[in-house]
Design a protein around this motif. Structure first.
Motif, PDB file in Angstrom:
ATOM      1  N   UNK A 141      34.420  -5.512  -7.232  1.00  0.00           N
ATOM      2  CA  UNK A 141      33.497  -5.240  -6.134  1.00  0.00           C
ATOM      3  C   UNK A 141      32.130  -4.798  -6.646  1.00  0.00           C
ATOM      4  N   UNK A 142      31.120  -5.491  -6.118  1.00  0.00           N
ATOM      5  CA  UNK A 142      29.728  -5.234  -6.441  1.00  0.00           C
ATOM      6  C   UNK A 142      29.356  -3.776  -6.121  1.00  0.00           C
ATOM      7  N   UNK A 143      29.791  -3.288  -4.958  1.00  0.00           N
ATOM      8  CA  UNK A 143      29.452  -1.913  -4.556  1.00  0.00           C
ATOM      9  C   UNK A 143      30.065  -0.891  -5.501  1.00  0.00           C
ATOM     10  N   UNK A 144      31.293  -1.167  -5.954  1.00  0.00           N
ATOM     11  CA  UNK A 144      31.968  -0.210  -6.831  1.00  0.00           C
ATOM     12  C   UNK A 144      31.238  -0.100  -8.158  1.00  0.00           C
ATOM     13  N   UNK A 145      30.780  -1.261  -8.678  1.00  0.00           N
ATOM     14  CA  UNK A 145      30.070  -1.213  -9.960  1.00  0.00           C
ATOM     15  C   UNK A 145      28.759  -0.439  -9.835  1.00  0.00           C
TER      16      UNK A 145
END
Lengths: 292, 261
Positions: free
Chosen positions: A115-119
């Protein structure tokens, strides 16, 4: 039915679903951006009737040139750093032993699917005033306790490079894999130095992969919105942030669509350049995810 | 053989470390009793307990899965027909078709999001789960089409001609030859669509309405509100799922490879 008519019917029935869908849900909405920029705003967040030039005049906002310049500058620097790191990596992966190559590719693909948001959030935690990086820097006397690592353009740049790197490595690796490495040895046998062989033989050899990687990094960077929103501050706003602000905070859709038109213009220049560059090559740039 | 420079190798491993350090810290901090994560406050599972009792997360997860399943099914069908058309036919129609299928891949998400929001608002459509699904189908079609197209490019068309010569009609050639051969491409496209749909934040954020919060939208609001330890716990779970899924996918595709070659 004659064979010719049958063929035409077959082509139409296979083409129609995607063609119509994308005409209605992609092309039409994109064209609507321009129309709505000429509409007056409705105070409740909708679009009012009639036409006005008012919104376009609001683009003369004195803050905008700076934001546009920052968007282009941050995207260009991100692309340069990302490619400078990704080229040697793709060279290394392509020359690795198979087991090592599979391992490195696997490790590159995982962040790609994560997930982009998690990174992005992971970096926010690292750069946080109570986070680990600052504690280490303060401990080593490299930073004073009141230094702010988060909410500045450098943080945006760091996280942009971080999220875009896999997108550059994969198309470059796909090109490097097809590259004939005996050419480098030949160049060195003929007296070229290691660097000369790398820049004059390897780089032109992976030129198409380089173009794809450049496109894969530059275009999303220009449209960045989440990264400057999460790790950047007021001084690192990009066009995407202003579009989101007009949409969600001011509820002024015509102003948002005027800015979206500006973003399209900023983005279309490199896009046309790259697509023309690619036309001479075999086919269109491959989306990086395809490599997976 | 000429001795190779050690520099690219060192850079590669350093970059991998750069990729994983923030993620590893995040996983460690999800078990950290200290709220801020700058120091170790002892081992705890309390963030996971709080996470499992948060009702909104389960609601958001349900929305995400509903959207992803419908968007994957629809975009896989539409994307596959698009790829077959692009592969089989040439001419002006297909040039325009290719342009329409390819462009969404290079348009930044925020432009896709705002343009679809404006489109729905202009048509006075109420924003909700339906608009999110329509938007997801739109961007997934292109990815599926490209995945299937790359598989079709390796496909030997003479097999179809041979079947035709032996009397098979186009229905039989399509279902008995074409679809089975490109099936791995279709599966790869569907997997891609599913992952992209589950992960999408920007487009969903623009076209979502009240009650259609997806998991990424919820995570974003958690990041904004600042309940950091809870996001650490949620992220760790999602990371574990992603890791296992990729591992399974790699093992399956490696298992299939010798038969294909």
């Amino acid at each position: 039915m004659t064979p010719k008519r049958r063929r035409l019917w077959g082509e139409c029935s296979l083409t129609a679903p995607s063609m119509l869908w994308l005409l209605v849900f992609f092309l039409l909405p994109t064209l609507i951006i321009l129309a709505i920029a000429l509409k007056p705003a409705d105070p409740s967040g909708g679009i009012a009737d009639g036409w006005t030039w008012h919104t376009l005049f609001s683009l003369r906002n004195p803050n905008y040139p700076e934001i546009i310049f920052r968007t282009v500058w941050l995207s260009a620097v991100t692309t340069t750093i990302t490619l400078a790191v990704a080229i040697p990596i793709s060279y290394y992966i392509a020359r690795c032993k198979p087991w090592k190559r599979d391992l490195v590719l696997f490790l590159t693909i995982i962040p790609f699917w994560t997930s982009f948001l998690i990174r992005i959030f992971a970096w926010k935690a690292v750069l946080h005033p109570d986070g680990i990086l600052k504690s280490i820097l303060v401990f080593c006397h490299l930073a004073s306790p009141d230094t702010l690592l988060l909410y500045r353009p450098e943080a945006v740049l760091l996280v942009m490079v971080y999220t875009e790197l896999p997108f550059a490595i994969l198309p470059l690796y796909a090109a490097a894999e097809k590259f004939d490495f005996s050419l480098i040895e030949a160049a060195m046998d003929l007296g070229a130095g290691r660097l000369r062989a790398f820049f004059s033989v390897f780089i032109p050899g992976v030129y198409n992969g380089l173009l794809s990687a450049c496109l894969m990094v530059l275009i999303p960077s220009i449209g960045s919105y989440v990264i400057p929103d999460v790790v950047g501050g007021i001084g690192s706003q990009m066009i995407g942030n202003v579009i989101a602000q007009r949409t969600f905070v001011d509820r002024n859709l015509p102003a948002a669509s005027a800015l979206a038109a500006v973003l399209t213009l900023v983005m279309i220049i490199p896009l046309i350049y790259f697509l023309r560059g690619k036309k001479t090559a075999d086919s269109g740039p491959t989306p990086a995810k395809e490599v997976v | 053989m000429i001795k190779q420079s050690k520099l690219p190798g060192m850079l590669t491993w350093a970059t991998l470390l750069f990729f994983y350090l923030p993620i590893i810290l995040l996983v460690i901090n999800s078990f950290n009793a200290s709220r801020t994560g700058g120091s170790w406050g002892g081992f705890t599972l309390k963030w996971y307990e709080q996470l499992f009792s948060a009702r909104e997360i389960w609601h958001a997860l349900r929305n995400t899965l509903v959207v992803a399943v419908i968007a994957t099914a629809a975009s896989t069908i539409i994307g596959t027909t698009a790829a077959i058309a692009l592969h089989r036919y040439r001419g002006r129609i297909q040039n325009a078709h290719y342009f329409l299928v390819y462009t969404p891949l290079v348009v930044p998400e925020i432009l896709l999001g705002i343009s679809m929001l404006l489109f729905f608002v202009a048509l006075k459509v109420n924003l909700g789960l339906t608009t999110v699904i329509l938007a997801h189908i739109t961007f997934c079609i292109s990815y599926v089409a490209m995945a299937v197209l790359s598989r079709l490019q390796d496909f030997d068309v003479t097999i179809i001609e041979a079947a035709r010569d032996l009397g098979a009609n186009s229905w039989t050639t399509t279902w008995s030859i074409l679809i089975p051969v490109i099936f791995p491409g279709i599966m790869a496209g569907a997997l891609l669509a599913f992952t992209l749909s589950i992960d999408d934040f920007v487009i969903s954020f623009f076209v979502a309405g009240p009650g259609s919060t997806t998991l990424p939208i919820h995570i974003y609001s958690m990041i904004k509100r600042g309940s950091m330890p809870l996001i650490n716990a949620l992220s760790t779970i999602l990371l574990a799922i992603t890791f296992l899924a990729i591992l399974a996918y790699q093992i399956i595709s490696r298992h299939n490879r010798p038969q294909e070659d």
